[in-house]
Design an enzyme around this catalytic site. Structure first.
Site, short mmCIF file in Angstrom:
data_model
loop_
_atom_site.label_atom_id
_atom_site.label_comp_id
_atom_site.label_asym_id
_atom_site.label_seq_id
_atom_site.Cartn_x
_atom_site.Cartn_y
_atom_site.Cartn_z
NE ARG A 119 -4.14 -1.86 1.94
CZ ARG A 119 -4.13 -2.86 2.81
NH1 ARG A 119 -3.25 -2.88 3.78
NH2 ARG A 119 -5.01 -3.83 2.71
CE LYS A 141 -0.72 14.04 -14.78
NZ LYS A 141 -1.04 14.57 -16.12
CD GLU A 183 7.15 17.30 -22.49
OE1 GLU A 183 6.67 18.35 -22.06
OE2 GLU A 183 6.49 16.28 -22.70
CE LYS A 225 5.12 17.92 -14.14
NZ LYS A 225 5.20 16.69 -14.87
CD GLU A 235 -3.90 16.87 -16.10
OE1 GLU A 235 -2.82 16.33 -15.87
OE2 GLU A 235 -4.50 16.82 -17.18
NE ARG A 239 0.34 17.27 -13.12
CZ ARG A 239 1.00 16.47 -12.30
NH1 ARG A 239 0.72 16.47 -11.01
NH2 ARG A 239 1.94 15.67 -12.76
CG ASN A 243 -1.88 17.73 -20.63
OD1 ASN A 243 -0.86 17.08 -20.36
ND2 ASN A 243 -2.97 17.67 -19.90
CG HIS A 246 0.94 16.72 -24.25
ND1 HIS A 246 1.77 17.83 -24.33
CD2 HIS A 246 1.60 15.84 -23.45
CE1 HIS A 246 2.87 17.61 -23.62
NE2 HIS A 246 2.80 16.41 -23.08
CG HIS A 250 -1.52 12.06 -25.90
ND1 HIS A 250 -2.23 12.60 -24.86
CD2 HIS A 250 -0.24 11.96 -25.45
CE1 HIS A 250 -1.42 12.80 -23.83
NE2 HIS A 250 -0.21 12.43 -24.17
CG HIS A 263 6.17 12.13 -25.01
ND1 HIS A 263 4.82 12.01 -25.25
CD2 HIS A 263 6.30 13.09 -24.05
CE1 HIS A 263 4.16 12.85 -24.45
NE2 HIS A 263 5.04 13.50 -23.72
N1 GLY Z 1 3.38 15.43 -17.97
C1 GLY Z 1 2.28 16.23 -17.58
C2 GLY Z 1 2.02 16.26 -16.12
O1 GLY Z 1 2.85 15.85 -15.35
O2 GLY Z 1 0.96 16.68 -15.71
#
Ligand code: GLY
Length: 364
Positions: A119, A141, A183, A225, A235, A239, A243, A246, A250, A263
């Site tokens: 956990r 993430k 990026e 960031k 998000e 946040r 993107n 993106h 994607h 990417h």
């Molecule tokens: N890569 C986008 C984020 O971390 O929200």
């Protein structure tokens, strides 16, 4: 010299250390005797696995190493199962730590294992690609792919420390390095026009991996960031600005697979598309759109569909953008620019505008 960026998330706060010849594990100081599992891939482990292990051992930590095959195909459930077994074999308990030593794939996979094993055990990110340093290792993430799509299972789970050692970038293949630069450029567009101008001034040096420039640039990306994630960890709002580029990216990644198109390459084409949409519907100036496209070209990144391996049709891309997990009721959402340094998230664009921009971008 090293620099530190603080990610302010209350009890989940942590530091990002950026410099050369750094030692991962500062956050674990004084915890001699704890166990660690270093998760790496078959490209990175031979280069840096032993060094990382030795550094942890010198701090009295008891590390073991485990290696997954390099490539996005490892970011799937069978490897998660295997890593749980490796964690059990290494005797990891609730005080132990998982160290993600690698690029974005390793950070996402090892982070997900750390979030769920017993956990949740602590994890440390040691990103070894530029893209992982400026994006995926920061912000929590974690996740894996399912056969039906990318990152469909995961968790928000923050590391206890991120250590970005610039010296490891020397071994990064050129295409992957350039992919990370996409990026980097994104941060200038979404948040900081001065930083964008700085990147324009330094483009050739960055392409040449000048260490003196890289440390400052990676630091600024991490600061941005950290600020964005500090405002909206999960998000639910702002946040999403991360993107930018993106939505198309994607779709292109799904269309081409993850070997034929990296990417950052997909993001570069996606940013050129988003810039043209922004000119069409958000009053983004032609000059600023051109500046973005010129900078991406100087960094030797693709900005048009004609630079991709095979032709790609509007029908394919439209259907993929409609089924993106960030679409709502099959309507794709875009992050669009008002000006350099300022973007709006959650934008919709009439489909005929998307189609006409798609047919002829970039206009620069
Ligand atoms: N890569 C986008 C984020 O971390 O929200």
């Amino acid at each position: 010299m090293s620099r530190t960026v603080h990610v302010d998330l209350g009890e989940r706060s942590y530091e990002i250390h950026i410099g050369s010849d750094l030692l991962p594990g500062g956050a674990l100081a004084g915890e001699a005797g704890i166990r660690a599992l270093i998760v790496s891939d078959s490209h990175v482990d031979p280069l840096y696995g032993a060094r990382c292990e030795a550094v942890l051992r010198r701090q009295g930590i008891e590390p073991r190493r485990t290696v997954v095959p390099a490539g996005e195909a490892s970011k799937e459930l069978p490897q998660v199962q295997r890593l749980y077994e490796a964690a059990l074999d290494a005797g990891l308990d609730r005080r132990s730590v998982i160290v993600a030593l690698g690029g974005g794939m390793i950070g996402d996979l090892a982070g997900f294992v750390a979030a769920t094993y017993l956990r949740g055990v602590r994890f440390v990110q040691v990103p070894t690609s530029l893209l992982a340093m400026v994006d995926s290792s920061v912000g929590g993430k974690t996740g894996i792919n399912l056969p039906r799509g990318k990152n469909l299972v995961g968790a928000f789970y923050q590391p206890v420390e991120v250590t970005a050692d610039m010296s490891v970038l020397e071994s990064l293949p050129p295409r992957e390095y350039r992919s990370g630069l996409a990026e980097v450029v994104k941060y200038g567009v979404i948040w900081d026009a001065e930083f964008f101008a700085d990147l324009e001034a330094k483009a050739e040096g960055l392409l040449g991996r000048e260490a003196s420039l890289l440390e400052g640039v990676v630091t600024r990306c991490c600061e941005i960031k950290a600020e964005v994630v500090g405002l909206d960890e999960r998000e639910s709002g702002v946040r999403a600005v991360l993107n930018f580029g993106h939505t198309l990216a994607h779709a292109l990644e799904t269309r081409f697979g993850y070997r034929d198109l990296l990417h950052g390459e997909a993001i570069a084409v996606g940013m050129a598309f988003a810039a043209e949409l922004s000119v069409a519907v958000k009053g983004f100036s032609r000059e600023d759109g051109n500046r973005l496209i010129r900078l991406l070209r100087r960094l030797e990144l693709p900005v048009s569909l004609s630079e991709l391996k095979e032709p790609v049709t509007w029908d394919t891309v439209r259907d993929l953008m409609r089924s993106d997990k960030k679409a709502r009721q099959s309507v794709p959402r875009f992050v669009l620019a008002e000006r350099l340094g300022s973007v709006i998230f959650g934008c919709t664009v009439p489909e005929e505008v998307q189609q006409s921009v798609f047919a002829s971008f970039p206009r620069e």
